[in-house]
Scaffold this active site. Structure first.
Site, mmCIF file in Angstrom:
data_model
loop_
_atom_site.group_PDB
_atom_site.id
_atom_site.type_symbol
_atom_site.label_atom_id
_atom_site.label_comp_id
_atom_site.label_asym_id
_atom_site.label_seq_id
_atom_site.Cartn_x
_atom_site.Cartn_y
_atom_site.Cartn_z
ATOM 1 N N LEU A 111 0.856 -1.180 0.000
ATOM 2 C CA LEU A 111 0.000 0.000 0.000
ATOM 3 C C LEU A 111 0.894 1.232 0.000
ATOM 4 O O LEU A 111 1.904 1.265 0.699
ATOM 5 C CB LEU A 111 -0.900 0.020 1.243
ATOM 6 C CG LEU A 111 -1.922 -1.111 1.369
ATOM 7 C CD1 LEU A 111 -2.615 -1.036 2.723
ATOM 8 C CD2 LEU A 111 -2.946 -1.056 0.243
ATOM 9 N N ASP A 112 0.515 2.252 -0.765
ATOM 10 C CA ASP A 112 1.343 3.454 -0.801
ATOM 11 C C ASP A 112 1.195 4.244 0.493
ATOM 12 O O ASP A 112 0.341 3.951 1.331
ATOM 13 C CB ASP A 112 1.009 4.314 -2.026
ATOM 14 C CG ASP A 112 -0.406 4.862 -2.000
ATOM 15 O OD1 ASP A 112 -0.776 5.537 -1.024
ATOM 16 O OD2 ASP A 112 -1.152 4.635 -2.977
ATOM 17 N N LYS A 113 2.041 5.233 0.637
ATOM 18 C CA LYS A 113 2.124 5.997 1.884
ATOM 19 C C LYS A 113 0.787 6.607 2.277
ATOM 20 O O LYS A 113 0.466 6.718 3.465
ATOM 21 C CB LYS A 113 3.182 7.094 1.719
ATOM 22 C CG LYS A 113 3.477 7.890 2.982
ATOM 23 C CD LYS A 113 4.626 8.860 2.742
ATOM 24 C CE LYS A 113 4.996 9.622 4.011
ATOM 25 N NZ LYS A 113 6.135 10.545 3.793
#
Length: 232
Positions: A111-113
Site C-alpha cells: 500500500l502506498d504511503k
C-alpha cells in the site's frame, strides 16, 4: 518454511530472529533456552521437528517456527519498505525480531504511503509467490472517498474491461464498483497495478482523497485497530 529435518539449535534460534550466532550463544550460556524445562547448553544440539514446539527462550515459546503470516492495519503515512530514508516504515509497527528472521519478512500487496488498511506481512516464500505471481487472481477490496459526487455510470465503466490508464498499453480487468454514499465507493479488484484505484478514478475525472483496503483475498481487516497487527 516447514522443516522436516532436525536443526542446530543456534541456526533455529537465529533464523527466528533471536540474534546472531554469538547473541544466541549468550542466551544459551545464560540458561535462557530450555527444552521441556531443562536448560540447553550446546548450541550445536540438533532439535527434532517434533521438539521445536517445546523449546522456550526466556520462558516464551518460539514464534511461528514454520513461517510467519501477519495481518497489519497500516495507517496513512507509513511506507512498505525496509529501506531507510523513505519515511516511517511499517516495520516500526511490528516486533523488531521479525525483521531479523531468515528469510526476512516482507509485505505482500503493498500500500502506498497515503493508503491505509489491510496489509499482509510474511516470511513464507510460497505465499509471496502465490499472491504476487502474474497468474494469481486475488480479490482486493478498497473503500475510496472522492472529491465530488459519484455518478452511476462509473459502475459500468469500471466493470467494462476497457478502462485504460495513462501510460498503460492494456485495459484494466473488470472491477466491481459499488456506490456506498454520495462520495464513497467500494471497489473490488483482481489486479495490482501501480496506484490502480486512484488512477482508475482519475481517468474519469475524480480525485481520490482517502483510500482504505478492507480485504485481501480471504483475509478481512475486521475490527483490527489502526497500527495493530495479528498473527494468522
Amino acid at each position: 518454511m516447514n522443516q522436516s529435518k532436525p536443526r542446530r539449535l543456534d541456526q533455529l534460534l537465529s533464523s527466528l530472529g533471536h540474534g546472531s550466532r554469538r547473541e544466541v550463544r549468550e542466551l544459551i550460556d545464560a540458561g535462557l533456552v530450555t527444552l521441556r524445562g531443562e536448560a540447553l547448553e550446546d548450541e550445536g544440539q540438533k532439535i527434532a521437528p517434533q521438539d521445536v514446539a517445546e523449546v522456550r527462550v526466556e520462558g516464551e515459546p518460539l514464534e511461528a517456527p514454520d513461517g510467519l503470516l501477519v495481518m497489519l492495519h497500516k495507517p496513512v503515512g507509513y511506507v512498505c519498505t525496509h529501506a531507510a530514508g523513505e519515511g516511517e516504515t511499517i516495520y516500526k509497527l511490528v516486533p523488531e525480531r521479525w525483521t531479523k528472521r531468515n528469510p526476512p519478512v516482507t509485505s505482500v500487496g503493498r500500500l502506498d504511503k497515503d493508503t491505509s488498511g489491510l496489509l499482509l506481512i510474511t516470511d513464507r516464500g510460497e505465499l509471496v509467490q502465490r499472491w504476487t505471481s502474474p497468474k494469481s487472481v486475488v480479490e482486493k477490496v478498497y473503500v475510496a472517498e472522492v472529491d465530488k459526487p459519484l455518478e452511476a455510470g462509473l459502475v459500468d465503466v469500471f466493470a467494462s474491461g476497457t478502462l485504460m490508464l495513462r501510460s498503460e498499453d492494456s485495459p484494466c480487468l473488470p472491477a466491481k464498483l459499488e456506490i456506498v454514499s454520495e462520495r464513497t465507493a467500494r471497489v473490488t479488484l483482481t489486479e495490482g497495478r501501480y496506484h490502480q484505484v486512484r488512477r482508475m478514478f482519475a481517468s474519469q475525472g475524480w480525485h481520490v482523497e482517502k483510500l482504505h483496503r478492507v480485504n485481501f483475498g480471504e483475509y478481512d481487516l475486521g475490527e483490527l485497530a489502526e497500527g495493530e497487527w495479528r498473527v494468522v
